[in-house]
Design a protein around this motif. Structure first.
Motif, PDB file in Angstrom:
ATOM      1  N   ALA A 253     -30.039 -10.300 -16.961  1.00  0.00           N
ATOM      2  CA  ALA A 253     -29.793  -9.630 -15.673  1.00  0.00           C
ATOM      3  C   ALA A 253     -31.108  -9.450 -14.920  1.00  0.00           C
ATOM      4  CB  ALA A 253     -29.142  -8.264 -15.899  1.00  0.00           C
ATOM      5  N   ASP A 254     -31.074  -9.685 -13.600  1.00  0.00           N
ATOM      6  CA  ASP A 254     -32.267  -9.469 -12.770  1.00  0.00           C
ATOM      7  C   ASP A 254     -32.337  -8.043 -12.249  1.00  0.00           C
ATOM      8  OD1 ASP A 254     -33.452 -12.277 -12.485  1.00  0.00           O
ATOM      9  OD2 ASP A 254     -31.324 -12.583 -12.088  1.00  0.00           O
ATOM     10  N   VAL A 255     -31.152  -7.454 -12.034  1.00  0.00           N
ATOM     11  CA  VAL A 255     -31.032  -6.059 -11.594  1.00  0.00           C
ATOM     12  C   VAL A 255     -29.841  -5.488 -12.352  1.00  0.00           C
ATOM     13  CG1 VAL A 255     -30.651  -4.518  -9.614  1.00  0.00           C
ATOM     14  CG2 VAL A 255     -31.869  -6.681  -9.271  1.00  0.00           C
ATOM     15  N   VAL A 256     -29.955  -4.236 -12.795  1.00  0.00           N
ATOM     16  CA  VAL A 256     -28.809  -3.591 -13.457  1.00  0.00           C
ATOM     17  C   VAL A 256     -28.273  -2.481 -12.556  1.00  0.00           C
ATOM     18  CG1 VAL A 256     -29.485  -4.149 -15.825  1.00  0.00           C
ATOM     19  CG2 VAL A 256     -30.321  -2.026 -14.765  1.00  0.00           C
ATOM     20  N   MET A 257     -26.998  -2.182 -12.717  1.00  0.00           N
ATOM     21  CA  MET A 257     -26.359  -1.201 -11.834  1.00  0.00           C
ATOM     22  C   MET A 257     -25.628  -0.124 -12.615  1.00  0.00           C
ATOM     23  SD  MET A 257     -23.270  -1.565  -9.146  1.00  0.00           S
ATOM     24  CE  MET A 257     -23.757  -3.061  -8.302  1.00  0.00           C
ATOM     25  N   VAL A 258     -25.648   1.073 -12.036  1.00  0.00           N
ATOM     26  CA  VAL A 258     -24.811   2.173 -12.504  1.00  0.00           C
ATOM     27  C   VAL A 258     -23.787   2.448 -11.407  1.00  0.00           C
ATOM     28  CG1 VAL A 258     -24.742   4.630 -13.124  1.00  0.00           C
ATOM     29  CG2 VAL A 258     -26.657   3.190 -13.885  1.00  0.00           C
ATOM     30  N   LYS A 259     -22.540   2.672 -11.796  1.00  0.00           N
ATOM     31  CA  LYS A 259     -21.452   2.820 -10.816  1.00  0.00           C
ATOM     32  C   LYS A 259     -20.315   3.628 -11.400  1.00  0.00           C
ATOM     33  CE  LYS A 259     -18.065   0.041  -8.441  1.00  0.00           C
ATOM     34  NZ  LYS A 259     -17.423  -1.229  -8.370  1.00  0.00           N
ATOM     35  N   VAL A 267     -26.585   9.508 -15.941  1.00  0.00           N
ATOM     36  CA  VAL A 267     -26.645   8.147 -16.488  1.00  0.00           C
ATOM     37  C   VAL A 267     -27.701   7.338 -15.734  1.00  0.00           C
ATOM     38  CG1 VAL A 267     -25.338   6.004 -16.791  1.00  0.00           C
ATOM     39  CG2 VAL A 267     -24.228   8.217 -17.209  1.00  0.00           C
ATOM     40  N   LEU A 268     -27.696   7.490 -14.432  1.00  0.00           N
ATOM     41  CA  LEU A 268     -28.650   6.768 -13.594  1.00  0.00           C
ATOM     42  C   LEU A 268     -30.090   7.137 -13.967  1.00  0.00           C
ATOM     43  CD1 LEU A 268     -29.257   4.972 -11.152  1.00  0.00           C
ATOM     44  CD2 LEU A 268     -28.690   6.909  -9.677  1.00  0.00           C
ATOM     45  N   ALA A 269     -30.334   8.421 -14.162  1.00  0.00           N
ATOM     46  CA  ALA A 269     -31.689   8.858 -14.531  1.00  0.00           C
ATOM     47  C   ALA A 269     -32.084   8.292 -15.889  1.00  0.00           C
ATOM     48  CB  ALA A 269     -31.759  10.385 -14.535  1.00  0.00           C
ATOM     49  N   ASP A 270     -31.154   8.286 -16.830  1.00  0.00           N
ATOM     50  CA  ASP A 270     -31.440   7.704 -18.156  1.00  0.00           C
ATOM     51  C   ASP A 270     -31.801   6.222 -18.026  1.00  0.00           C
ATOM     52  OD1 ASP A 270     -30.753  10.088 -19.343  1.00  0.00           O
ATOM     53  OD2 ASP A 270     -28.895   9.362 -20.258  1.00  0.00           O
ATOM     54  N   VAL A 271     -30.990   5.505 -17.261  1.00  0.00           N
ATOM     55  CA  VAL A 271     -31.196   4.060 -17.121  1.00  0.00           C
ATOM     56  C   VAL A 271     -32.530   3.790 -16.422  1.00  0.00           C
ATOM     57  CG1 VAL A 271     -30.339   1.979 -15.944  1.00  0.00           C
ATOM     58  CG2 VAL A 271     -28.747   3.452 -17.206  1.00  0.00           C
ATOM     59  N   ALA A 272     -32.799   4.548 -15.367  1.00  0.00           N
ATOM     60  CA  ALA A 272     -34.049   4.342 -14.621  1.00  0.00           C
ATOM     61  C   ALA A 272     -35.270   4.599 -15.501  1.00  0.00           C
ATOM     62  CB  ALA A 272     -34.077   5.249 -13.395  1.00  0.00           C
ATOM     63  N   VAL A 277     -36.054  -3.735 -15.463  1.00  0.00           N
ATOM     64  CA  VAL A 277     -35.703  -4.455 -14.231  1.00  0.00           C
ATOM     65  C   VAL A 277     -35.269  -3.418 -13.194  1.00  0.00           C
ATOM     66  CG1 VAL A 277     -34.977  -6.529 -15.496  1.00  0.00           C
ATOM     67  CG2 VAL A 277     -33.265  -4.815 -14.861  1.00  0.00           C
ATOM     68  N   PRO A 278     -35.233  -3.799 -11.908  1.00  0.00           N
ATOM     69  CA  PRO A 278     -34.804  -2.833 -10.882  1.00  0.00           C
ATOM     70  C   PRO A 278     -33.404  -2.286 -11.170  1.00  0.00           C
ATOM     71  CG  PRO A 278     -35.787  -4.782  -9.877  1.00  0.00           C
ATOM     72  CD  PRO A 278     -35.649  -5.095 -11.333  1.00  0.00           C
ATOM     73  N   ASP A 319     -33.417   2.303  -7.469  1.00  0.00           N
ATOM     74  CA  ASP A 319     -34.303   1.569  -6.568  1.00  0.00           C
ATOM     75  C   ASP A 319     -33.523   1.092  -5.348  1.00  0.00           C
ATOM     76  OD1 ASP A 319     -36.685   1.425  -8.370  1.00  0.00           O
ATOM     77  OD2 ASP A 319     -35.218   0.402  -9.640  1.00  0.00           O
ATOM     78  N   GLN A 320     -32.252   0.773  -5.578  1.00  0.00           N
ATOM     79  CA  GLN A 320     -31.406   0.241  -4.509  1.00  0.00           C
ATOM     80  C   GLN A 320     -30.088   1.005  -4.516  1.00  0.00           C
ATOM     81  OE1 GLN A 320     -30.537  -3.764  -5.849  1.00  0.00           O
ATOM     82  NE2 GLN A 320     -32.594  -4.479  -5.320  1.00  0.00           N
ATOM     83  N   VAL A 321     -29.540   1.247  -3.335  1.00  0.00           N
ATOM     84  CA  VAL A 321     -28.258   1.934  -3.252  1.00  0.00           C
ATOM     85  C   VAL A 321     -27.274   1.082  -2.456  1.00  0.00           C
ATOM     86  CG1 VAL A 321     -27.039   4.050  -2.607  1.00  0.00           C
ATOM     87  CG2 VAL A 321     -29.470   4.163  -3.261  1.00  0.00           C
ATOM     88  N   LEU A 322     -26.148   0.748  -3.104  1.00  0.00           N
ATOM     89  CA  LEU A 322     -25.057   0.128  -2.355  1.00  0.00           C
ATOM     90  C   LEU A 322     -24.262   1.255  -1.729  1.00  0.00           C
ATOM     91  CD1 LEU A 322     -25.395  -1.721  -5.184  1.00  0.00           C
ATOM     92  CD2 LEU A 322     -23.667  -3.050  -3.972  1.00  0.00           C
ATOM     93  N   THR A 323     -24.132   1.234  -0.403  1.00  0.00           N
ATOM     94  CA  THR A 323     -23.411   2.300   0.285  1.00  0.00           C
ATOM     95  C   THR A 323     -22.762   1.762   1.543  1.00  0.00           C
ATOM     96  OG1 THR A 323     -23.602   4.439   1.412  1.00  0.00           O
ATOM     97  CG2 THR A 323     -25.603   3.091   1.358  1.00  0.00           C
ATOM     98  N   TYR A 324     -21.550   2.228   1.804  1.00  0.00           N
ATOM     99  CA  TYR A 324     -20.825   1.808   3.008  1.00  0.00           C
ATOM    100  C   TYR A 324     -21.485   2.344   4.267  1.00  0.00           C
ATOM    101  CZ  TYR A 324     -17.508   0.308  -0.489  1.00  0.00           C
ATOM    102  OH  TYR A 324     -16.948  -0.322  -1.566  1.00  0.00           O
TER     103      TYR A 324
END
Ligand code: PBG
Length: 337
Positions: A253-259, A267-272, A277-278, A319-324
């Motif tokens: 994976a080049d970037v991993v995501m929490v969702k 979970v996000l803080a743990d992963v970060a 990777v970003p 690092d990145q946020v997917l948001t509508y």
């Protein structure tokens, strides 16, 4: 040292005054630990086959199902707003058991990828959802075994085919969201073998089975009955997210995501904290709908709630946020400069 400081504060209650650096907007701005920038933001977009006018989505006020034409316009606006990427979802006219539309070069998602790429070239990262749920008649993210369960390894074969077509269509990154075991490795191998080592993978690594996807399922007119609990993660689990992330990084994976993002900031803080990777986080449709509904009722300050919710996701480590809200928020951020 901390104890000595605390003792000093007790002895001189007036000396240590944390409020000093909150006194003016300029002061607060100068000490902000987290900043938002348009480049942090990724916009998810929906495109529907056979649509003649863009169509509103009832449970996501302000978000549209696009026509191929209006999608191009939305992608151009996203580039102009200075965000970094768009993430495309297709809504096909016809669905079947294996999700044929997903691997048809003329299928709606693949056409939309090509349209988006033609519109903006390399000015944005063009990402494509790599999952079968929009294309299958049963609505699951993979293909089914004869007993009706989701067949992990048969689904991987379809994902590999999908990755190739998306790469050929012009995607800079594919975004596998199906939570099948081994999906990153299979997609990476397939792309590399086909000479497409240039195409990246945004892995939905820690994707939880969530009620907050409800409005999205309207947006893609999901046919799913039941749920995705046999493949998406259980909301109870925090440590398991690290295992999923570790595997996806090892698989390429080049970037991993929490969702989702907001309900999973731990979970996000743990992963970060451990990711090499970003890290992306997806502020999902239900997170969007809740704020829009409250704002429409006058119960919440819409702009402040949106900004605070995205800032919180960044503060937790994304690092990145997917948001509508990506484009609207990017405009606000530029106003504030
Ligand atoms: C699956 C997918 C989903 C979302 C993104 N990719 C739905 C699901 O897993 O049921 C949800 C996004 C959102 O709710 O905004 N292709």
């Amino acid at each position: 040292h901390a104890a000595a400081l605390a003792a000093g504060a007790a002895a001189h209650p007036g000396r240590i005054r944390p409020r000093r650096i909150r006194a003016t907007a300029a002061m607060r701005r100068s000490v902000a630990e987290t900043r938002l920038h348009p480049a942090d933001l990724i916009l998810p977009l929906f495109v529907k086959e056979g649509l003649s006018e863009p169509a509103p989505i009832g449970s996501m006020p302000g978000v549209l199902q696009h026509t191929r034409d209006s999608l191009k316009q939305a992608v151009a606006e996203a580039a102009a707003a200075g965000i970094s990427a768009v993430n495309l979802f297709g809504v096909p006219e016809v669905r079947d058991a294996t999700g044929s539309g997903a691997t048809d070069p003329d299928g709606i998602l693949n056409r939309a990828i090509a349209d988006a790429r033609a519109e903006v070239g390399d000015a944005l990262v063009i990402q494509a959802d790599l999952c079968l749920d929009e294309f299958t008649d049963h609505g699951h993210c993979g293909v089914l075994a004869p007993d009706g369960t989701v067949d992990n390894d048969a689904s991987l074969v379809r994902y590999a085919e999908m990755a190739l077509v998306q790469a050929e269509s012009g995607a800079h990154m594919v975004a596998p969201s199906g939570m099948m075991d081994g999906q990153i490795a299979v997609i990476r191998d397939t792309l590399d073998t086909a000479g497409r080592s240039d195409v990246g993978i945004l892995a939905y690594s820690a994707k939880f089975a969530s009620a907050f996807y409800g409005p999205f399922r309207d947006a893609v007119e999901s046919t799913l009955e039941g749920d995705r609990r046999t493949y998406q993660m259980d909301a109870a689990n925090r440590r398991e997210a690290l295992r999923e992330v570790e595997l996806d990084i090892a698989e390429g994976a080049d970037v991993v995501m929490v969702k989702p993002a907001g309900p999973y900031l731990d979970v996000l803080a743990d992963v970060a904290a451990v990711s090499t990777v970003p890290v992306a986080a997806y502020q999902v449709s239900g997170e969007y709908a809740m704020v829009e509904a409250a704002a429409a009722n006058g119960w919440i300050d819409r702009r402040r709630a949106i900004t605070e919710s995205v800032l919180g996701i960044r503060r937790a480590g994304a690092d990145q946020v997917l948001t509508y809200w990506a484009v609207e928020l990017a405009h606000w951020l530029r106003e504030e400069w």
